[in-house]
Design a protein around this motif. Structure first.
Motif, PDB file in Angstrom:
ATOM      1  N   ASP A  56       0.825  -1.209   0.000  1.00 46.42           N
ATOM      2  CA  ASP A  56       0.000   0.000   0.000  1.00 46.42           C
ATOM      3  C   ASP A  56       0.860   1.260   0.000  1.00 46.42           C
ATOM      4  O   ASP A  56       0.570   2.224  -0.724  1.00 46.42           O
ATOM      5  CB  ASP A  56      -0.932  -0.001   1.214  1.00 46.42           C
ATOM      6  N   HIS A  57       1.910   1.243   0.813  1.00 46.46           N
ATOM      7  CA  HIS A  57       2.795   2.411   0.860  1.00 46.46           C
ATOM      8  C   HIS A  57       3.549   2.575  -0.458  1.00 46.46           C
ATOM      9  O   HIS A  57       3.757   3.702  -0.924  1.00 46.46           O
ATOM     10  CB  HIS A  57       3.784   2.279   2.012  1.00 46.46           C
ATOM     11  N   ILE A  58       3.960   1.473  -1.079  1.00 41.35           N
ATOM     12  CA  ILE A  58       4.687   1.552  -2.350  1.00 41.35           C
ATOM     13  C   ILE A  58       3.809   2.164  -3.431  1.00 41.35           C
ATOM     14  O   ILE A  58       4.241   3.066  -4.175  1.00 41.35           O
ATOM     15  CB  ILE A  58       5.181   0.151  -2.758  1.00 41.35           C
ATOM     16  N   PHE A 113      11.964  13.515   5.424  1.00 39.27           N
ATOM     17  CA  PHE A 113      10.969  12.577   4.889  1.00 39.27           C
ATOM     18  C   PHE A 113       9.592  13.228   4.833  1.00 39.27           C
ATOM     19  O   PHE A 113       9.145  13.846   5.797  1.00 39.27           O
ATOM     20  CB  PHE A 113      10.914  11.314   5.753  1.00 39.27           C
ATOM     21  N   GLN A 114       8.949  13.095   3.689  1.00 43.36           N
ATOM     22  CA  GLN A 114       7.586  13.568   3.495  1.00 43.36           C
ATOM     23  C   GLN A 114       6.698  12.374   3.168  1.00 43.36           C
ATOM     24  O   GLN A 114       6.931  11.694   2.178  1.00 43.36           O
ATOM     25  CB  GLN A 114       7.511  14.601   2.373  1.00 43.36           C
ATOM     26  N   LYS A 171      10.810  15.830  14.575  1.00 43.77           N
ATOM     27  CA  LYS A 171      10.975  14.670  13.712  1.00 43.77           C
ATOM     28  C   LYS A 171      12.433  14.231  13.673  1.00 43.77           C
ATOM     29  O   LYS A 171      13.328  15.067  13.487  1.00 43.77           O
ATOM     30  CB  LYS A 171      10.498  14.980  12.294  1.00 43.77           C
ATOM     31  N   LEU A 172      12.664  12.958  13.832  1.00 46.56           N
ATOM     32  CA  LEU A 172      14.026  12.439  13.742  1.00 46.56           C
ATOM     33  C   LEU A 172      14.526  12.435  12.301  1.00 46.56           C
ATOM     34  O   LEU A 172      15.727  12.527  12.049  1.00 46.56           O
ATOM     35  CB  LEU A 172      14.098  11.027  14.317  1.00 46.56           C
ATOM     36  N   VAL A 173      13.604  12.305  11.355  1.00 42.66           N
ATOM     37  CA  VAL A 173      13.968  12.331   9.926  1.00 42.66           C
ATOM     38  C   VAL A 173      13.170  13.466   9.287  1.00 42.66           C
ATOM     39  O   VAL A 173      12.128  13.233   8.661  1.00 42.66           O
ATOM     40  CB  VAL A 173      13.674  10.984   9.239  1.00 42.66           C
ATOM     41  N   PRO A 174      13.620  14.707   9.419  1.00 40.98           N
ATOM     42  CA  PRO A 174      12.818  15.831   8.927  1.00 40.98           C
ATOM     43  C   PRO A 174      12.712  15.885   7.406  1.00 40.98           C
ATOM     44  O   PRO A 174      11.784  16.496   6.875  1.00 40.98           O
ATOM     45  CB  PRO A 174      13.568  17.059   9.466  1.00 40.98           C
ATOM     46  N   LEU A 200       7.865   2.767   7.757  1.00 40.93           N
ATOM     47  CA  LEU A 200       8.601   2.676   9.016  1.00 40.93           C
ATOM     48  C   LEU A 200       9.142   4.040   9.441  1.00 40.93           C
ATOM     49  O   LEU A 200       9.074   4.410  10.618  1.00 40.93           O
ATOM     50  CB  LEU A 200       9.736   1.660   8.883  1.00 40.93           C
ATOM     51  N   VAL A 201       9.674   4.800   8.487  1.00 36.88           N
ATOM     52  CA  VAL A 201      10.184   6.140   8.798  1.00 36.88           C
ATOM     53  C   VAL A 201       9.041   7.046   9.260  1.00 36.88           C
ATOM     54  O   VAL A 201       9.200   7.843  10.195  1.00 36.88           O
ATOM     55  CB  VAL A 201      10.887   6.735   7.562  1.00 36.88           C
ATOM     56  N   HIS A 202       7.889   6.913   8.612  1.00 34.16           N
ATOM     57  CA  HIS A 202       6.737   7.721   9.003  1.00 34.16           C
ATOM     58  C   HIS A 202       6.293   7.395  10.426  1.00 34.16           C
ATOM     59  O   HIS A 202       5.937   8.297  11.213  1.00 34.16           O
ATOM     60  CB  HIS A 202       5.594   7.476   8.019  1.00 34.16           C
ATOM     61  N   CYS A 203       6.321   6.129  10.788  1.00 33.06           N
ATOM     62  CA  CYS A 203       5.959   5.722  12.146  1.00 33.06           C
ATOM     63  C   CYS A 203       6.948   6.284  13.159  1.00 33.06           C
ATOM     64  O   CYS A 203       6.553   6.755  14.238  1.00 33.06           O
ATOM     65  CB  CYS A 203       5.895   4.197  12.224  1.00 33.06           C
ATOM     66  N   VAL A 204       8.241   6.237  12.836  1.00 32.78           N
ATOM     67  CA  VAL A 204       9.261   6.786  13.742  1.00 32.78           C
ATOM     68  C   VAL A 204       9.054   8.286  13.929  1.00 32.78           C
ATOM     69  O   VAL A 204       9.153   8.812  15.054  1.00 32.78           O
ATOM     70  CB  VAL A 204      10.674   6.487  13.197  1.00 32.78           C
TER      71      VAL A 204
END
Length: 563
Positions: free
Chosen positions: A82-84, A434-435, A429-432, A414-418
Motif C-alpha cells: 500500500d505504501h509503495i 521525509f515527506q 521529527k528524527l527524519v525531517p 517505518l520512517v513515518h511511524c518513527v
C-alpha cells in the motif's frame, strides 16, 4: 528478514541462487568454527572420559532453498504494498518523458508471457517514474493511463506539466491535433516535443553502415547543428582548466592546450546548451548533408558514408520535425544539483531535463528489478513495484544539492511511524527530510493495468458448487500462490455476446458450464473471509461474487489455457 534485506537491492548478479550460496557458505564456516572450538575443548577430557561424556556435535542447520527465499521476499513486498503504490502515485513533474520497451516483457512466464508485449513508462525531469503499465500495444491501450495521470494532477491541485518528450507522434501533418495531444486533452497547454537523440537516430538511418570511419564524425556534426554551448559556462570552465594547469606548473599554456584538457564529461556536467532555432538548424544540416554526399563523405577506399537517395528521402520527411526538437521558450531545462571546486574556482553541476535519455537508462535497469530469467504475473508485479519505489527514491536523493544523509532506508512506512512517535515524545521529527506520500489514487500500475487495457477478459470453468471442494482444489493449481497471499478476484458475470471476437470459444455441452466474466481489480481479503467464501452460481446473470475456480485466460478471443 535480515537475510532478505540483502536481496532488496536489485543490482547486477544479486540473484536468489547467489544469496542462498552465500548464506550456506557463511553458515558452514561458522558451524566449522564452533565445532572446532567444541572439539578442542573436549580434547582435554579424552584421557579421562568418565569425567565428562563427549557427544557428537550438532548437525548444521539446513538452509532454505531459493524458492523459499522468493516466497518470503514476495511477502515482504506485500506487507509494504500500500505504501509503495501510494509513493508511486504521489510523484509529479513539470517536464514529462514517455517511452516504451519490450525487453522486460521477455521475463514474463506462464500465460502472461504472450499477452504483454510493451512496458510504457512516464518519468519526470528528475528521472522518477510516475507510472509504468504493461500493454499489448502502444496505441489506444494507453488512453486510460493518460486519463489517470490527468486525474492525479487535478485531484492533488498540482499545476499540469508543460512539456512531454516522446520518440514518435510528436506532430501531425495538416490540420487537427496529434494523437498524443488528443490523449492528453485534459492538459491543453501541454507541448509535445520529439526527443533529439531519436531524431538523430532517424537521420543516421540514411548512412550506409554505422561501422563507417566517418560515422562518429557525422553524428558529432549533427549534434553541433542542433545545439550550441552557453558561452559563459564554457568560458568559466576554460578559466578553471587554465588555473589547474598553472597549479601543475605547465609552461606555455595556450588556448589549444586548454581545449584539449576539457573532457566531454566535464562539458556535460558544468556547461549548459540550447538549440539553435528551426531556421538555422535546417540550414546547417542541409549544408552538412550536401558536403558529405560529395567527395568528403567517402573513406580511403571510396565507400560513401551516406546513401544518396535514402538520405534525401529521410531528410524530406524529417525536415518538418526540426521544429519539434527546439527548446520551448520560458521553460527551464537545467537545475543545479551541486558544486565542484577545481583550481580554486567553484563550478556548478547541472542536470538537464531535456529529452528521454534518463528514461532509456531506466529501461536498462528494469531487468535487474526482476530476479532470475522469468517470473509469473504476480511475482513480476511485486518485483516491479518494489524496483520503481527504490528507483524513485534514489533519483530524488541524487537531485538534491545537499550531502546525502547517513540514514538510508526505503521503508517509508517505518520512517513515518518513527517520525510520529518522535513528535509525541521528543517534539520534533528524527527524519525531517521525509515527506509521507498521499493516499493511493487507485491507478492501475504495471501488470495490474492489464495487457490489453485496464480490464482483461477471462473464462471461468465451474467444476463444482461445493465450497469445500473448491477450497481444496485451489491448493492444487497455480492459484495457490494467490491464495497464500490473500489475493482473490472480484468477478462480474456478463453474457457470452460480450465477447465480440468470432474466435471466442463457446461453451461445449460435453464439458462443465462456463461463465464469462470481466476482471475488475484484485481484492486483498483476510484469511477469515477467504475461508467463508461461498461458491458462485452456474446460472447466467448471477450476482457478483468472489470466485475460487480454475480460470482460463482469453486474449482477443483466443484461449491460452488454464491459470
Amino acid at each position: 528478514m535480515r537475510v532478505i534485506r540483502f536481496w532488496r537491492e536489485r543490482t547486477l548478479g544479486n540473484s536468489p541462487s547467489r544469496l542462498v550460496r552465500q548464506v550456506r557458505e557463511n553458515h558452514s564456516e561458522e558451524w566449522l568454527k564452533r565445532v572446532c572450538r567444541y572439539l578442542g575443548a573436549c580434547s582435554d577430557f579424552v584421557a579421562q572420559p568418565s569425567l565428562l561424556p563427549v557427544h557428537d556435535p550438532l548437525k548444521p542447520v539446513a538452509i532454505p532453498s531459493h524458492t523459499w527465499m522468493l516466497a518470503v521476499y514476495g511477502r515482504d513486498i506485500l506487507s509494504r504494498l500500500d505504501h509503495i503504490k501510494a509513493s508511486i502515485t504521489s510523484t509529479f513533474g513539470n517536464i514529462l518523458k514517455m517511452d516504451s520497451t519490450k525487453k522486460i516483457t521477455k521475463k514474463l512466464s506462464g500465460l502472461a508471457k504472450v499477452t504483454a508485449l510493451w512496458l510504457t513508462s512516464v518519468s519526470n525531469e528528475l528521472g522518477q517514474i510516475l507510472i509504468s503499465v504493461l500493454t499489448a500495444q502502444e496505441g489506444p491501450a494507453l488512453d486510460t493511463m493518460a486519463a489517470d495521470l490527468i486525474r492525479r494532477y487535478s485531484n492533488a491541485g498540482v499545476a499540469p506539466p508543460r512539456l512531454l518528450y516522446v520518440d514518435c507522434e510528436c506532430c501531425r501533418e495538416g490540420t487537427g491535433q496529434a494523437k498524443l495531444k488528443q490523449r492528453f486533452d485534459g492538459w491543453p497547454d501541454l507541448v509535445v516535443k520529439l526527443d533529439i537523440y531519436h531524431y538523430m537516430r532517424r537521420l543516421a538511418s540514411g548512412c550506409t553502415k554505422d561501422a563507417h570511419p566517418l560515422y562518429p564524425i557525422f553524428m558529432s556534426r549533427v549534434s553541433s547543428c542542433i545545439f550550441k554551448w552557453d558561452s559563459g559556462d564554457v568560458a568559466l570552465l576554460c578559466q578553471t582548466k587554465r588555473e589547474q594547469l598553472k597549479q601543475e606548473g605547465v609552461p606555455r599554456i595556450t588556448e589549444k592546450l586548454v581545449d584539449q584538457q576539457i573532457t566531454k564529461e566535464e562539458l556535460g556536467l558544468h556547461c549548459r546548451r540550447r538549440t539553435r532555432g528551426e531556421t538555422q538548424t535546417i540550414i546547417m544540416i542541409e549544408l552538412l548533408l550536401n558536403e558529405l554526399m560529395g567527395v568528403k563523405g567517402r573513406d580511403l577506399l571510396g565507400v560513401p558514408l551516406l546513401d544518396h537517395e535514402r538520405m534525401q528521402h529521410i531528410w524530406q520527411i524529417q525536415k518538418k520535425h526540426v521544429k519539434c526538437i527546439q527548446d520551448e521558450p520560458g521553460v527551464l531545462l537545467y537545475t543545479v544539483t551541486g558544486t565542484t571546486t577545481k583550481g580554486g574556482i567553484v563550478l556548478p553541476n547541472y542536470s538537464c531535463a531535456r529529452g528521454s535519455t534518463y528514461l532509456e537508462s531506466f529501461h536498462l535497469h528494469l531487468n535487474r528489478f526482476i530476479p532470475g530469467t522469468s517470473a509469473n504475473s504476480l511475482n513480476f508485479q511485486l518485483y516491479l513495484l518494489e524496483g520503481l519505489n527504490r528507483w524513485n527514491q534514489d533519483c530524488e536523493a541524487a537531485s538534491l544539492a545537499v550531502r546525502h544523509p547517513s540514514l538510508l532506508s526505503y521503508s517509508g512506512d517505518l520512517v513515518h511511524c518513527v517520525n510520529n512517535y518522535s513528535v509525541k515524545v521528543l517534539g520534533r521529527k528524527l527524519v525531517p527530510s521525509f515527506q509521507p506520500p498521499a493516499v493511493y489514487t487507485g491507478e492501475l500500475i504495471a501488470f495490474q493495468f492489464g495487457p490489453c487495457g485496464p480490464c482483461v477478459i477471462h473464462t471461468i470453468h465451474v467444476t463444482t458448487c461445493n465450497t469445500r471442494a473448491v477450497r481444496n482444489n485451489i491448493w492444487k493449481g497455480t492459484f495457490k500462490a494467490y491464495f497464500n497471499f490473500g489475493i482473490v478476484y472480484k468477478a462480474t458475470p456478463i453474457s457470452t455476446s460480450a465477447l465480440s471476437s468470432p474466435a471466442s470459444r463457446t461453451p461445449s455441452p460435453a464439458r462443465s458450464p462456463r461463465l464469462y466474466i470481466q476482471t475488475v481489480s484484485p481484492l486483498s481479503l483476510p484469511p477469515s473471509s477467504v475461508s467463508e467464501a461461498t461458491s458462485a452460481s452456474c446460472a447466467p446473470g448471477a450476482a457478483s461474487r468472489v470466485l475460487f475456480y480454475t480460470v482460463q485466460h482469453v486474449t482477443g478471443g483466443k484461449s491460452d489455457g488454464p491459470t
